[in-house]
Design a protein around this motif. Structure first.
Motif, PDB file in Angstrom:
ATOM      1  N   GLU A 168      11.981  -3.421  -6.717  1.00 22.01           N
ATOM      2  CA  GLU A 168      11.202  -2.349  -6.083  1.00 22.01           C
ATOM      3  C   GLU A 168      10.685  -2.792  -4.715  1.00 22.01           C
ATOM      4  N   PHE A 169      10.289  -4.077  -4.633  1.00 26.07           N
ATOM      5  CA  PHE A 169       9.770  -4.605  -3.375  1.00 26.07           C
ATOM      6  C   PHE A 169      10.854  -4.627  -2.301  1.00 26.07           C
ATOM      7  N   ALA A 170      12.079  -5.029  -2.696  1.00 27.57           N
ATOM      8  CA  ALA A 170      13.198  -5.051  -1.750  1.00 27.57           C
ATOM      9  C   ALA A 170      13.493  -3.637  -1.253  1.00 27.57           C
ATOM     10  N   ALA A 171      13.480  -2.657  -2.182  1.00 21.62           N
ATOM     11  CA  ALA A 171      13.716  -1.263  -1.802  1.00 21.62           C
ATOM     12  C   ALA A 171      12.617  -0.770  -0.857  1.00 21.62           C
ATOM     13  N   ARG A 180       0.860  -1.193   0.000  1.00 23.54           N
ATOM     14  CA  ARG A 180       0.000   0.000   0.000  1.00 23.54           C
ATOM     15  C   ARG A 180       0.889   1.233   0.000  1.00 23.54           C
ATOM     16  N   GLN A 181       0.746   2.054  -1.049  1.00 24.00           N
ATOM     17  CA  GLN A 181       1.519   3.299  -1.137  1.00 24.00           C
ATOM     18  C   GLN A 181       0.560   4.449  -1.374  1.00 24.00           C
ATOM     19  N   GLU A 224      13.058   0.558   3.030  1.00 26.06           N
ATOM     20  CA  GLU A 224      12.538   1.873   3.419  1.00 26.06           C
ATOM     21  C   GLU A 224      11.549   1.753   4.586  1.00 26.06           C
ATOM     22  N   LYS A 225      10.690   0.731   4.518  1.00 26.61           N
ATOM     23  CA  LYS A 225       9.688   0.506   5.563  1.00 26.61           C
ATOM     24  C   LYS A 225      10.357   0.170   6.893  1.00 26.61           C
ATOM     25  N   LYS A 226      11.382  -0.694   6.857  1.00 25.23           N
ATOM     26  CA  LYS A 226      12.100  -1.055   8.085  1.00 25.23           C
ATOM     27  C   LYS A 226      12.747   0.173   8.721  1.00 25.23           C
ATOM     28  N   GLU A 227      13.377   1.002   7.872  1.00 28.55           N
ATOM     29  CA  GLU A 227      14.024   2.222   8.360  1.00 28.55           C
ATOM     30  C   GLU A 227      12.992   3.169   8.984  1.00 28.55           C
TER      31      GLU A 227
END
Length: 157
Positions: A24-27, A12-13, A31-34
């Protein structure tokens, strides 16, 4: 050595579900973890939940609302002093920015409006017609004069 194939995923973006490929999913995951880590460190930096921030936002919003309502009141008061004919009973007048006058039915009378009708500001004739419909729907014995007469008959007035 076998390598595991990375698949993308649905995320969800900005309020929408988006399908991402593996890179893109790995990126996105990184980003989500950070983002989650930063939120755990200082949760109040991204919200207005601290007392000082919340008070500031609340006071600013109240000030803005008061300015807006005062503006409407000044405009309506000016229109009323310039107006020759008074506002009809059971109607509320508001002067619009372009100088026109719009009316709506008072709350106590609008309770008896037909289902599905909204009480927005409208031209005088339309508002008077709606007030008449509300008046027709009003049950017997609910006007102020009728209630006072009933109290007087009981000896409580």
């Amino acid at each position: 050595k076998k390598r595991r194939k990375l698949n993308g995923g649905w995320v969800r973006q900005n309020g929408k579900w988006v399908k991402l490929n593996a890179k893109e999913f790995a990126a996105w995951q990184k980003e989500k973890k950070e983002s989650n880590r930063k939120f755990e460190e200082s949760p109040y930096s991204v919200t207005t939940q601290t007392t000082e921030k919340h008070d500031t936002v609340f006071v600013e919003q109240k000030r803005k609302d008061k300015k807006r309502s005062d503006k409407y009141a000044r405009r309506t008061k000016k229109a009323k002093t310039e107006d020759n004919e008074p506002t009809p009973p059971n109607l509320v007048m508001r002067a619009m920015a372009d100088g026109t006058k719009k009316y709506n039915v008072t709350r106590h009378l609008f309770k008896f409006a037909p289902a599905g009708v909204r009480n927005f500001f409208r031209p005088r004739e339309e508002a008077m017609a709606l007030a008449a419909r509300c008046e027709a729907n009003r049950p017997a014995g609910t006007t102020r004069a009728e209630q006072q007469a009933a109290l007087a008959q009981e000896g409580r007035a």
